[in-house]
Design a protein around this motif. Sequence first.
Motif, mmCIF file in Angstrom:
data_model
loop_
_atom_site.group_PDB
_atom_site.id
_atom_site.type_symbol
_atom_site.label_atom_id
_atom_site.label_comp_id
_atom_site.label_asym_id
_atom_site.label_seq_id
_atom_site.Cartn_x
_atom_site.Cartn_y
_atom_site.Cartn_z
ATOM 1 N N TYR A 42 37.501 -69.400 -110.217
ATOM 2 C CA TYR A 42 37.416 -70.733 -110.840
ATOM 3 C C TYR A 42 36.914 -71.666 -109.758
ATOM 4 O O TYR A 42 36.928 -71.311 -108.568
ATOM 5 C CB TYR A 42 38.788 -71.184 -111.377
ATOM 6 N N ASP A 75 43.283 -75.105 -103.687
ATOM 7 C CA ASP A 75 43.638 -74.226 -104.810
ATOM 8 C C ASP A 75 42.426 -73.351 -105.063
ATOM 9 O O ASP A 75 41.388 -73.835 -105.521
ATOM 10 C CB ASP A 75 43.980 -75.104 -106.030
ATOM 11 N N ASP A 129 44.945 -66.579 -107.972
ATOM 12 C CA ASP A 129 45.067 -68.032 -108.141
ATOM 13 C C ASP A 129 46.130 -68.500 -107.156
ATOM 14 O O ASP A 129 47.317 -68.235 -107.357
ATOM 15 C CB ASP A 129 45.461 -68.349 -109.591
ATOM 16 N N MET A 130 45.681 -69.163 -106.087
ATOM 17 C CA MET A 130 46.617 -69.553 -105.029
ATOM 18 C C MET A 130 46.437 -71.017 -104.671
ATOM 19 O O MET A 130 45.309 -71.523 -104.690
ATOM 20 C CB MET A 130 46.346 -68.702 -103.784
ATOM 21 N N SER A 131 47.526 -71.694 -104.346
ATOM 22 C CA SER A 131 47.425 -73.052 -103.783
ATOM 23 C C SER A 131 48.246 -73.124 -102.503
ATOM 24 O O SER A 131 49.356 -72.579 -102.439
ATOM 25 C CB SER A 131 47.974 -74.103 -104.745
ATOM 26 N N GLU A 134 53.616 -72.400 -109.728
ATOM 27 C CA GLU A 134 52.867 -73.447 -109.039
ATOM 28 C C GLU A 134 53.441 -74.860 -109.204
ATOM 29 O O GLU A 134 52.816 -75.718 -109.814
ATOM 30 C CB GLU A 134 51.397 -73.428 -109.472
ATOM 31 N N GLU A 191 51.294 -72.351 -104.761
ATOM 32 C CA GLU A 191 51.080 -71.466 -105.918
ATOM 33 C C GLU A 191 50.893 -70.020 -105.475
ATOM 34 O O GLU A 191 50.025 -69.721 -104.649
ATOM 35 C CB GLU A 191 49.817 -71.921 -106.669
HETATM 36 MN MN MN Z 1 45.523 -72.649 -108.950
#
Ligand code: MN
Length: 431
Positions: A232, A263, A274-276, A384, A399
């Motif tokens: 994304y 993010d 999907d990491m923050s 998250e 996240e």
């Molecule tokens: Mn994210």
Amino acid sequence: MRYLSLPSELFLKNRKRLLDKLPSNSLIILHSNDRYPRNGDQFFPFRQQSDLFYLTGIDQEKSILMMAPDCKNEKRKEVLFLIETSEQIAIWEGHKYTKKEAQEISGIENVYWLDEFEAAMKEVLADADVVFLNSNEYIKFFSEVPDKNLRFARQFKEDYPLYKTERAAPLLAELRMIKSDEEIELLKIASEITRKGFERVLKFVEPGKYEFEVEAGIGHEFTVNRATGHGYAPIIASGGSACVLHYIENDKPCNDGDLLLMDFGAEYANYTADMSRTIPVNGKFTERQKACYNAVLCVFKDAKKLYYPGNTINKLNEQVNKMMEKELIGLGLFTEDEVKNQDAEKPLFKKYFMHGTAHFLGLDVHDVGSKDEPFKPGMVLTCEPGLYIREENIGIRIENDILITKNGPVDLMENIAVEADEIEKIMNQSF
Ligand code: MN
Ligand code: GLY
Ligand code: MN
């Protein structure tokens, strides 16, 4: 493809699981994504339609999967239709799948060129009681651009008005929500590549670096590690920009004394992480920043315990909102009394924490699955929590991606630095 080839058994198994859900004398027709036009003679980079990939592993535009398990003609029970290459295509675009390659990838024996689709479909339709067609049913998705599945469904209903049609999307969502061991491995690879991106960033962020330089560092690490790219649009947001939840301009300098919220997630074999993470630009949190960071971290750690079978996203959100409310009182953002007297329709925490805590993850970053779906082993969701104090230029989100198992939650990003001290330590090492 950049990713290493996947075993065709994965797709065979996925098709088998879908067939088990179809009523007798069904026909199901699923289309790939289009190549979406950009400008002039350009297209946006192609990304396969997730359901078609899930069932076939075929990563090429204009592909069609047709399955009619009860068809009397063996050759029509499971068929893949593909673009037939030509000298012109080979010269300008390069390689397209041969039939043999498509057979090896998908495990589907009957592979034909597209010009045979219409006649083959007619043959199968003759004995079909119901035709399953696909569409994007993600509840928050609105688009002015009809995709190939939707265009086909409209045309089909016009051309064959006497046939009964059904929605394929709920069946596929049910399957895709539960990840197989092979899919979990792919998510782990995506997560590992994401970790590398983050560690690279920790080593070079300093005051004066631009957000797009940070994005470039992450992109470099993704590409050299076989990710197709980002799952994304990455959010690289320093200072006040971190309070814009979907900030993707990534065009500002990172200033001394500010926080940097990132993010991002690598996409590997069409599966995305999907990491923050939120870090201090100069390598040291101020006292206030650290207090806010640790408040979010505390909620994050407690929230992770809520990823057990039977819970739901909606219930989990409520549970986490309560935790966050307590932390926000601790940070002096409002008082217990103010909470007691708050308008239940407009709870005070929402000013500082305005998004949900979890969504399903898989082939899509916001993957299929409803907010009231009870968690089951094999599901993967994000955790998250965030805190956004616009008046203090503070935006924090932490996240990770969590796998539900019968023995409790498994954090697929357990090995990615998250403690404030750990982050400061890595940022201040000399390399
Ligand atoms: Mn994210
Ligand atoms: N990266 C989008 C999200 O966290 O939901
Ligand atoms: Mn997320």
